[in-house]
Write an enzyme that holds these catalytic residues in place. Structure first.
Site, PDB file in Angstrom:
ATOM      1  N   SER A 131       0.718  -1.247  -0.115  1.00 52.67           N
ATOM      2  CA  SER A 131       0.067   0.098   0.028  1.00 52.67           C
ATOM      3  C   SER A 131       0.849   1.136   0.136  1.00 52.67           C
ATOM      4  O   SER A 131       2.023   1.244   0.476  1.00 52.67           O
ATOM      5  CB  SER A 131      -0.981  -0.052   1.332  1.00 52.67           C
ATOM      6  OG  SER A 131      -1.641   0.999   1.346  1.00 52.67           O
ATOM      7  N   TYR A 144      -1.454   0.219  10.347  1.00 51.17           N
ATOM      8  CA  TYR A 144      -1.732  -0.564   8.878  1.00 51.17           C
ATOM      9  C   TYR A 144      -0.724  -0.055   8.217  1.00 51.17           C
ATOM     10  O   TYR A 144      -0.022  -0.668   7.346  1.00 51.17           O
ATOM     11  CB  TYR A 144      -3.251   0.120   8.301  1.00 51.17           C
ATOM     12  CG  TYR A 144      -3.267  -0.381   6.938  1.00 51.17           C
ATOM     13  CD1 TYR A 144      -3.862  -1.583   6.447  1.00 51.17           C
ATOM     14  CD2 TYR A 144      -3.236   0.936   5.836  1.00 51.17           C
ATOM     15  CE1 TYR A 144      -3.768  -1.939   5.057  1.00 51.17           C
ATOM     16  CE2 TYR A 144      -3.419   0.207   4.594  1.00 51.17           C
ATOM     17  CZ  TYR A 144      -3.526  -1.161   4.056  1.00 51.17           C
ATOM     18  OH  TYR A 144      -3.892  -1.323   2.856  1.00 51.17           O
TER      19      TYR A 144
END
Length: 245
Positions: A131, A144
């Site tokens: 990501s 995250y």
């Protein structure tokens, strides 16, 4: 044979569809939602292997079932992921553990299970869905972001270990993607930019990375610019990110 995790929706489902369209692949699909996973598997002519990778025994069970079905894993596409949005001080300890278990620990445990046979055969491909949050950090997505940054570092270390072999390691780094991810994490995507892209674009990048043995692919491609800028001028990047993020 390709084992794809997170295949019951979003990016993983799009990757399964993309590989099925190429033909010639035996596909094993993993996800937590058995009903959705079965639908994707039926559509792709694949085998559904539902289990929860956040559970301690989940990774071992998945690989054992994959080996029973196919005898070996040629391509591992680790696409399963969950998120949590909000101030880190408000994040429940259980949510920290769950994000790290699914987004990071599961990637490592699955790799540890499939890699010895891949190394023995001197043929295979490991692909991890990262990501942009792991490349630059994102406000109120601290855990995250940390998990995805660790996945990128894990991939880089594996490349050094596997240098000289025919085993390849790739990371595909998407930005915001139009999937149920944001709803499931408890906070919808509210930024005006970058605009979310279709999961099919990420699936195309995954296929391209495997087919052409690319180590790192950003989706869309311009996202590599902020990632590189942060590496070259981290202090300036932080000031701009704090002001405009």
């Amino acid at each position: 044979m390709a084992l794809i995790t997170g295949a019951s929706s979003g990016i993983g489902a799009a990757v399964a569809t993309r590989f099925a369209a190429e033909g010639g692949w035996q596909l094993l699909l993993n996800g937590r939602d058995q009903e959705r996973l079965d639908r994707i598997a039926d559509r792709c002519g694949a085998t559904a292997l539902p289990c929860d990778l956040g559970a301690p025994a989940g990774c071992g069970q998945l690989v054992e079932r994959a080996l029973d079905v196919a005898g070996g894993v040629d391509v591992l596409i680790a696409g399963a992921g969950i998120g949590w949005a909000g101030p880190f001080t408000a994040m429940p300890p259980a949510a920290i553990d769950e994000v790290l278990a699914v987004d990071l620990a599961a990637v490592m445990h699955l790799t540890r299970r499939v890699l010895p046979d891949i190394v023995r055969r001197d043929r295979g491909h490991l692909l991890f869905v990262g990501s942009i949050a792991g490349a630059v950090g994102v406000r109120e997505e601290a855990v995250y972001s940390a998990a995805k940054a660790a996945v990128a570092a894990f991939a880089e270390s594996l490349r050094y270990e596997l240098a000289g072999s025919r085993v390849r390691v790739s990371v595909v780094v998407p930005g915001a993607v139009n999937t149920p991810f944001f709803t499931r994490r408890g906070a919808p995507y509210q930024r005006t930019r970058p605009r979310p892209i279709a999961p099919a674009r990420v699936a195309d990048a995954v296929w391209d990375a495997v087919a052409h043995e690319r180590s790192e692919v950003f989706v869309p491609g311009w996202l590599q610019l902020p990632a590189r800028f942060k590496g070259l001028a981290p202090a300036l990047f932080r000031r701009l990110a704090t002001r405009f993020a």
